[in-house]
Write a protein that holds these residues in place. Structure first.
Motif, PDB file in Angstrom:
ATOM      1  N   ARG A 232       0.832  -1.204   0.000  1.00  0.00           N
ATOM      2  CA  ARG A 232       0.000   0.000   0.000  1.00  0.00           C
ATOM      3  C   ARG A 232       0.868   1.257   0.000  1.00  0.00           C
ATOM      4  NH1 ARG A 232      -3.439  -1.207   4.538  1.00  0.00           N
ATOM      5  NH2 ARG A 232      -4.259  -3.050   3.537  1.00  0.00           N
ATOM      6  N   VAL A 233       1.887   1.251   0.836  1.00  0.00           N
ATOM      7  CA  VAL A 233       2.757   2.431   0.944  1.00  0.00           C
ATOM      8  C   VAL A 233       3.540   2.642  -0.361  1.00  0.00           C
ATOM      9  CG1 VAL A 233       4.654   3.490   2.214  1.00  0.00           C
ATOM     10  CG2 VAL A 233       2.946   2.137   3.436  1.00  0.00           C
ATOM     11  N   PHE A 234       4.074   1.571  -0.919  1.00  0.00           N
ATOM     12  CA  PHE A 234       4.796   1.688  -2.187  1.00  0.00           C
ATOM     13  C   PHE A 234       3.867   2.223  -3.281  1.00  0.00           C
ATOM     14  CE2 PHE A 234       8.279  -0.752  -0.416  1.00  0.00           C
ATOM     15  CZ  PHE A 234       9.366  -0.368  -1.174  1.00  0.00           C
ATOM     16  N   ASP A 235       2.652   1.702  -3.299  1.00  0.00           N
ATOM     17  CA  ASP A 235       1.707   2.077  -4.354  1.00  0.00           C
ATOM     18  C   ASP A 235       1.382   3.570  -4.320  1.00  0.00           C
ATOM     19  OD1 ASP A 235       0.323   1.377  -6.570  1.00  0.00           O
ATOM     20  OD2 ASP A 235      -1.399   0.513  -5.521  1.00  0.00           O
ATOM     21  N   GLU A 236       1.335   4.122  -3.100  1.00  0.00           N
ATOM     22  CA  GLU A 236       1.022   5.546  -2.964  1.00  0.00           C
ATOM     23  C   GLU A 236       2.112   6.420  -3.572  1.00  0.00           C
ATOM     24  OE1 GLU A 236       0.330   6.335   1.178  1.00  0.00           O
ATOM     25  OE2 GLU A 236      -1.512   5.127   1.141  1.00  0.00           O
ATOM     26  N   ARG A 237       3.364   5.984  -3.427  1.00  0.00           N
ATOM     27  CA  ARG A 237       4.473   6.829  -3.866  1.00  0.00           C
ATOM     28  C   ARG A 237       4.983   6.489  -5.262  1.00  0.00           C
ATOM     29  NH1 ARG A 237       7.376   9.874  -0.499  1.00  0.00           N
ATOM     30  NH2 ARG A 237       8.099  10.752  -2.455  1.00  0.00           N
ATOM     31  N   VAL A 238       5.083   5.229  -5.581  1.00  0.00           N
ATOM     32  CA  VAL A 238       5.565   4.833  -6.917  1.00  0.00           C
ATOM     33  C   VAL A 238       4.532   3.862  -7.482  1.00  0.00           C
ATOM     34  CG1 VAL A 238       8.049   5.158  -6.635  1.00  0.00           C
ATOM     35  CG2 VAL A 238       7.021   3.071  -5.812  1.00  0.00           C
ATOM     36  N   LYS A 239       3.543   4.390  -8.103  1.00  0.00           N
ATOM     37  CA  LYS A 239       2.418   3.596  -8.623  1.00  0.00           C
ATOM     38  C   LYS A 239       2.883   2.231  -9.123  1.00  0.00           C
ATOM     39  CE  LYS A 239      -2.022   3.888  -9.523  1.00  0.00           C
ATOM     40  NZ  LYS A 239      -2.023   2.800  -8.505  1.00  0.00           N
ATOM     41  N   LEU A 240       2.366   1.185  -8.505  1.00  0.00           N
ATOM     42  CA  LEU A 240       2.763  -0.173  -8.890  1.00  0.00           C
ATOM     43  C   LEU A 240       1.927  -0.661 -10.070  1.00  0.00           C
ATOM     44  CD1 LEU A 240       2.824  -1.728  -5.292  1.00  0.00           C
ATOM     45  CD2 LEU A 240       4.799  -0.915  -6.605  1.00  0.00           C
ATOM     46  N   SER A 241       2.447  -1.652 -10.793  1.00  0.00           N
ATOM     47  CA  SER A 241       1.616  -2.259 -11.846  1.00  0.00           C
ATOM     48  C   SER A 241       1.390  -3.744 -11.605  1.00  0.00           C
ATOM     49  CB  SER A 241       2.239  -2.028 -13.221  1.00  0.00           C
ATOM     50  OG  SER A 241       3.555  -2.526 -13.260  1.00  0.00           O
ATOM     51  N   GLY A 242       2.222  -4.360 -10.789  1.00  0.00           N
ATOM     52  CA  GLY A 242       2.027  -5.784 -10.539  1.00  0.00           C
ATOM     53  C   GLY A 242       2.917  -6.276  -9.417  1.00  0.00           C
ATOM     54  N   LEU A 243       2.708  -7.529  -9.039  1.00  0.00           N
ATOM     55  CA  LEU A 243       3.425  -8.096  -7.892  1.00  0.00           C
ATOM     56  C   LEU A 243       4.161  -9.376  -8.261  1.00  0.00           C
ATOM     57  CD1 LEU A 243       0.434  -8.044  -5.358  1.00  0.00           C
ATOM     58  CD2 LEU A 243       2.085  -6.218  -5.706  1.00  0.00           C
ATOM     59  N   ILE A 244       5.261  -9.580  -7.547  1.00  0.00           N
ATOM     60  CA  ILE A 244       5.937 -10.876  -7.594  1.00  0.00           C
ATOM     61  C   ILE A 244       5.981 -11.357  -6.148  1.00  0.00           C
ATOM     62  CG2 ILE A 244       8.140 -12.056  -8.007  1.00  0.00           C
ATOM     63  CD1 ILE A 244       8.667 -10.033 -10.248  1.00  0.00           C
ATOM     64  N   ILE A 245       5.435 -12.521  -5.890  1.00  0.00           N
ATOM     65  CA  ILE A 245       5.436 -13.040  -4.523  1.00  0.00           C
ATOM     66  C   ILE A 245       6.511 -14.111  -4.395  1.00  0.00           C
ATOM     67  CG2 ILE A 245       4.082 -14.134  -2.699  1.00  0.00           C
ATOM     68  CD1 ILE A 245       1.771 -12.678  -3.512  1.00  0.00           C
ATOM     69  N   THR A 246       7.471 -13.856  -3.517  1.00  0.00           N
ATOM     70  CA  THR A 246       8.587 -14.783  -3.378  1.00  0.00           C
ATOM     71  C   THR A 246       8.360 -15.750  -2.212  1.00  0.00           C
ATOM     72  OG1 THR A 246       9.752 -13.307  -1.885  1.00  0.00           O
ATOM     73  CG2 THR A 246      10.230 -13.074  -4.236  1.00  0.00           C
ATOM     74  N   LYS A 247       9.197 -16.749  -2.170  1.00  0.00           N
ATOM     75  CA  LYS A 247       9.242 -17.743  -1.082  1.00  0.00           C
ATOM     76  C   LYS A 247       7.920 -18.493  -0.933  1.00  0.00           C
ATOM     77  CE  LYS A 247      12.577 -14.543   0.780  1.00  0.00           C
ATOM     78  NZ  LYS A 247      13.188 -13.828   1.867  1.00  0.00           N
ATOM     79  N   MET A 248       7.295 -18.733  -2.081  1.00  0.00           N
ATOM     80  CA  MET A 248       6.073 -19.542  -2.088  1.00  0.00           C
ATOM     81  C   MET A 248       6.407 -20.994  -1.758  1.00  0.00           C
ATOM     82  SD  MET A 248       3.226 -17.763  -3.151  1.00  0.00           S
ATOM     83  CE  MET A 248       2.169 -18.783  -4.161  1.00  0.00           C
TER      84      MET A 248
END
Ligand code: GDP
Length: 294
Positions: A232-248
């Motif tokens: 949420r915090v990252f999205d507010e400052r540097v608009k995100l476009s997608g996610l990579i979820i690690t350590k699945m």
């Protein structure tokens, strides 16, 4: 991952699935149990609530209570809603024929540098000409680590110097690309142990200068709900476009992965499944749902 949640859901659905007719009360009980199982797996409170509300609404819409094969219908509704919660159709980052610049952002330790190397390997194998930019000037060993990974993959790396201004990075990148054509540039940016303003300013400045077409947040599945606060915090400052979820591949309860799409509104593009360069898989909601339900 998802083991405890999977076992619980399977138990609940096995019981429900055997019933050819269900009463309203039975459906209600099953939904309450599913909600509990989701919360125990660290699924976000609102996501769990919405999940059960949607399944219940559809169950009523299809008038499963009292109908033949009611149990099977509820099982299918839960399965479909899991896929929906995980993002529905599998999505991939947008890739133009050339001029692609992608940003990798995230907290230190999330797996950002490793995932950058993995993406290079993945897209190189698809015939892309990848350049990595080592811009994580925060973690001392990050640039060297990326250089080692780049060598293993067989792609070049451009190293950003300590304190280098974003305009200078832009200039050096343009200069590099004039002599060595690359159609996908992946930038490993600086992470911190915790979010702080200086990090966000630095990231935002570099983002403005390099104008990436994708800004991918790398989140660690093991950190649970905290991963989503970070998003949420990252999205507010540097608009995100997608996610990579690690350590699945770890033993996280799975709540972060299950909630990520709904909470952030961004698709999960990839899942990290090992420490190795080959440990990256496109994220398929239907396969993950299938795995959860066994
Ligand atoms: P960064 O600080 O975000 O750049 O983090 P690193 O890329 O250095 O990764 C931190 C640690 O997590 C390293 O020991 C990686 O090998 C490990 N790691 C990264 N992704 C995965 C993954 O998908 N699975 C596992 N098991 N370990 C991972």
């Amino acid at each position: 991952m998802f083991e405890a949640l999977g076992n619980k859901l399977q138990d609940i659905l096995d019981r429900v699935g055997r019933e050819s007719k269900l009463t309203d009360a039975q459906v209600k009980t099953a939904m309450r149990e599913i909600r509990m199982a989701l919360l125990e797996a660290d699924v976000n409170f609102n996501v769990a609530k919405d999940f059960v509300a949607k399944v219940s609404e559809k169950a009523v819409g299809q008038e499963v209570t009292g109908s033949l094969n009611a149990g099977q219908t509820v099982v299918k509704l839960v399965h479909d809603e899991l896929i929906e919660t995980l993002g529905g159709e599998s999505k991939q980052p947008t890739l133009k024929t050339d001029g692609n610049v992608w940003f990798m952002v995230g907290l230190q330790g999330a797996g950002k540098t490793t995932s950058t190397g993995k993406l290079a390997a993945f897209y190189k194998s698809k015939g892309r000409r990848v350049l990595l930019v080592a811009a994580d000037t925060q973690r001392p060993a990050a640039r060297d680590q990326l250089e080692v990974l780049a060598k293993q993959v067989g792609v070049p790396v451009l190293k950003v110097a300590d304190g280098e201004a974003p305009q200078e990075t832009r200039r050096r990148l343009d200069e590099y690309l004039r002599t060595d054509y690359r159609d996908l540039v992946i930038v490993d940016t600086a992470g911190r142990l915790q979010i702080d303003e200086a990090l966000m300013d630095q990231l935002a400045d570099l983002q403005t200068e390099l104008a990436p077409s994708e800004t991918l947040l790398v989140v660690d599945a093991m950190t649970g709900q905290e991963a989503l606060n970070v998003a949420r915090v990252f999205d507010e400052r540097v608009k995100l476009s997608g996610l990579i979820i690690t350590k699945m591949d770890g033993d996280a309860r799975g709540g972060a992965a299950l909630s990520a799409r709904s909470v952030t509104g961004h698709p999960i593009y990839f899942a990290g499944t090992s420490e190795k360069l080959t440990g990256l898989e496109p994220f398929y909601p239907d396969r993950v749902a299938g795995r959860i339900l066994g």
